[in-house]
Design a protein around this motif. Structure first.
Motif, PDB file in Angstrom:
ATOM      1  N   LEU A  70      -9.759 -27.848   4.032  1.00  0.00           N
ATOM      2  CA  LEU A  70      -8.480 -26.824   4.231  1.00  0.00           C
ATOM      3  C   LEU A  70      -7.419 -27.552   4.699  1.00  0.00           C
ATOM      4  O   LEU A  70      -7.471 -28.694   5.124  1.00  0.00           O
ATOM      5  CB  LEU A  70      -9.053 -25.939   5.306  1.00  0.00           C
ATOM      6  N   ARG A  71      -6.149 -26.678   4.296  1.00  0.00           N
ATOM      7  CA  ARG A  71      -5.117 -27.009   4.892  1.00  0.00           C
ATOM      8  C   ARG A  71      -4.515 -26.467   6.302  1.00  0.00           C
ATOM      9  O   ARG A  71      -4.879 -25.294   6.631  1.00  0.00           O
ATOM     10  CB  ARG A  71      -3.829 -26.778   3.956  1.00  0.00           C
ATOM     11  N   MET A  72      -4.397 -27.365   7.204  1.00  0.00           N
ATOM     12  CA  MET A  72      -3.846 -26.655   8.568  1.00  0.00           C
ATOM     13  C   MET A  72      -2.508 -27.139   8.909  1.00  0.00           C
ATOM     14  O   MET A  72      -2.016 -28.351   8.423  1.00  0.00           O
ATOM     15  CB  MET A  72      -4.876 -27.219   9.729  1.00  0.00           C
ATOM     16  N   PHE A 129      -7.267 -19.712  14.039  1.00  0.00           N
ATOM     17  CA  PHE A 129      -6.782 -19.303  12.779  1.00  0.00           C
ATOM     18  C   PHE A 129      -5.407 -19.245  12.410  1.00  0.00           C
ATOM     19  O   PHE A 129      -5.052 -19.277  11.390  1.00  0.00           O
ATOM     20  CB  PHE A 129      -7.266 -17.594  12.636  1.00  0.00           C
ATOM     21  N   ALA A 130      -4.445 -19.351  13.636  1.00  0.00           N
ATOM     22  CA  ALA A 130      -3.110 -19.661  13.313  1.00  0.00           C
ATOM     23  C   ALA A 130      -3.004 -21.118  12.610  1.00  0.00           C
ATOM     24  O   ALA A 130      -1.708 -21.096  12.348  1.00  0.00           O
ATOM     25  CB  ALA A 130      -2.361 -19.416  14.757  1.00  0.00           C
ATOM     26  N   HIS A 131      -3.736 -21.858  12.815  1.00  0.00           N
ATOM     27  CA  HIS A 131      -3.437 -23.312  12.166  1.00  0.00           C
ATOM     28  C   HIS A 131      -4.012 -23.381  10.860  1.00  0.00           C
ATOM     29  O   HIS A 131      -3.527 -24.341  10.342  1.00  0.00           O
ATOM     30  CB  HIS A 131      -4.215 -24.234  13.147  1.00  0.00           C
ATOM     31  N   VAL A 132      -4.825 -22.417  10.610  1.00  0.00           N
ATOM     32  CA  VAL A 132      -5.339 -22.567   9.139  1.00  0.00           C
ATOM     33  C   VAL A 132      -4.475 -21.727   8.057  1.00  0.00           C
ATOM     34  O   VAL A 132      -4.136 -20.775   8.356  1.00  0.00           O
ATOM     35  CB  VAL A 132      -6.661 -22.018   9.178  1.00  0.00           C
ATOM     36  N   HIS A 133      -4.495 -22.326   7.041  1.00  0.00           N
ATOM     37  CA  HIS A 133      -3.530 -21.949   5.952  1.00  0.00           C
ATOM     38  C   HIS A 133      -4.203 -20.555   5.460  1.00  0.00           C
ATOM     39  O   HIS A 133      -5.491 -20.508   5.376  1.00  0.00           O
ATOM     40  CB  HIS A 133      -3.223 -22.851   4.825  1.00  0.00           C
ATOM     41  N   ASP A 134      -3.532 -19.622   4.867  1.00  0.00           N
ATOM     42  CA  ASP A 134      -3.416 -18.225   4.582  1.00  0.00           C
ATOM     43  C   ASP A 134      -4.796 -18.213   3.469  1.00  0.00           C
ATOM     44  O   ASP A 134      -5.578 -17.383   3.347  1.00  0.00           O
ATOM     45  CB  ASP A 134      -2.529 -17.421   4.142  1.00  0.00           C
ATOM     46  N   ARG A 135      -4.649 -19.560   2.475  1.00  0.00           N
ATOM     47  CA  ARG A 135      -5.602 -19.420   1.306  1.00  0.00           C
ATOM     48  C   ARG A 135      -6.974 -19.766   1.983  1.00  0.00           C
ATOM     49  O   ARG A 135      -7.742 -19.625   1.183  1.00  0.00           O
ATOM     50  CB  ARG A 135      -5.019 -20.414   0.411  1.00  0.00           C
ATOM     51  N   HIS A 136      -7.058 -20.238   3.156  1.00  0.00           N
ATOM     52  CA  HIS A 136      -8.374 -20.888   3.451  1.00  0.00           C
ATOM     53  C   HIS A 136      -8.823 -19.933   4.767  1.00  0.00           C
ATOM     54  O   HIS A 136     -10.204 -19.989   5.096  1.00  0.00           O
ATOM     55  CB  HIS A 136      -8.511 -22.353   4.003  1.00  0.00           C
ATOM     56  N   ARG A 137      -8.158 -19.434   5.230  1.00  0.00           N
ATOM     57  CA  ARG A 137      -8.404 -18.201   6.272  1.00  0.00           C
ATOM     58  C   ARG A 137      -9.608 -17.414   6.264  1.00  0.00           C
ATOM     59  O   ARG A 137     -10.202 -17.451   7.206  1.00  0.00           O
ATOM     60  CB  ARG A 137      -7.052 -17.596   6.971  1.00  0.00           C
TER      61      ARG A 137
END
Length: 128
Positions: free
Chosen positions: A93-95, A63-71
């Motif tokens: 998603l953005r990572m 989850f630390a690699h996943v952008h806030d908007r997609h988390r």
């Protein structure tokens, strides 16, 4: 009455499985997660795709690699896999990369938690 497999049969299937796993490990960008979303393993291809060097440590949490908007969506789908047995999920998603940039990826998750040999969630990554 069931007949146990011969030693030749089981060694062939074991050998085939090892070859497929080796091929997947060297070619496919795959991450494996445990039930908590901790990254258990990554293939060399996944590290390269995420722009991490061989010696550069990854943050332990996926989850630390996943952008806030997609988390939230990712967390919801993975929780459904752990708690309700959901089998698959896909995301665009953005990572965060090893170079501290955000890049777009297509990720597909496959639930292998019920399988004794795997007991993980496989994440296949593809760059967009």
């Amino acid at each position: 009455m069931s007949v146990p497999p011969t030693s030749g049969t089981s060694s062939f299937s074991s050998l085939s499985q090892k070859r497929v796993q080796h091929l997947d490990r060297t070619v496919s960008p795959i991450m494996t997660l445990d039930r908590d979303g901790t990254i258990a393993d990554t293939t060399r291809a996944a590290r390269q795709l995420l722009e991490y060097g061989a010696d550069t440590p990854l943050d332990g949490s996926f989850f630390a690699h996943v952008h806030d908007r997609h988390r939230n969506r990712v967390m919801h789908d993975l929780a459904d896999m752990v708690c309700r047995g959901k089998q698959r999920a896909q995301w665009l998603l953005r990572m965060r990369t090893g170079n501290e940039r955000w890049r777009w990826y297509r990720a597909s998750a496959h639930n292998r938690l019920a399988e004794e040999a795997d007991d993980c969630i496989l994440i296949h990554l593809r760059s967009m």
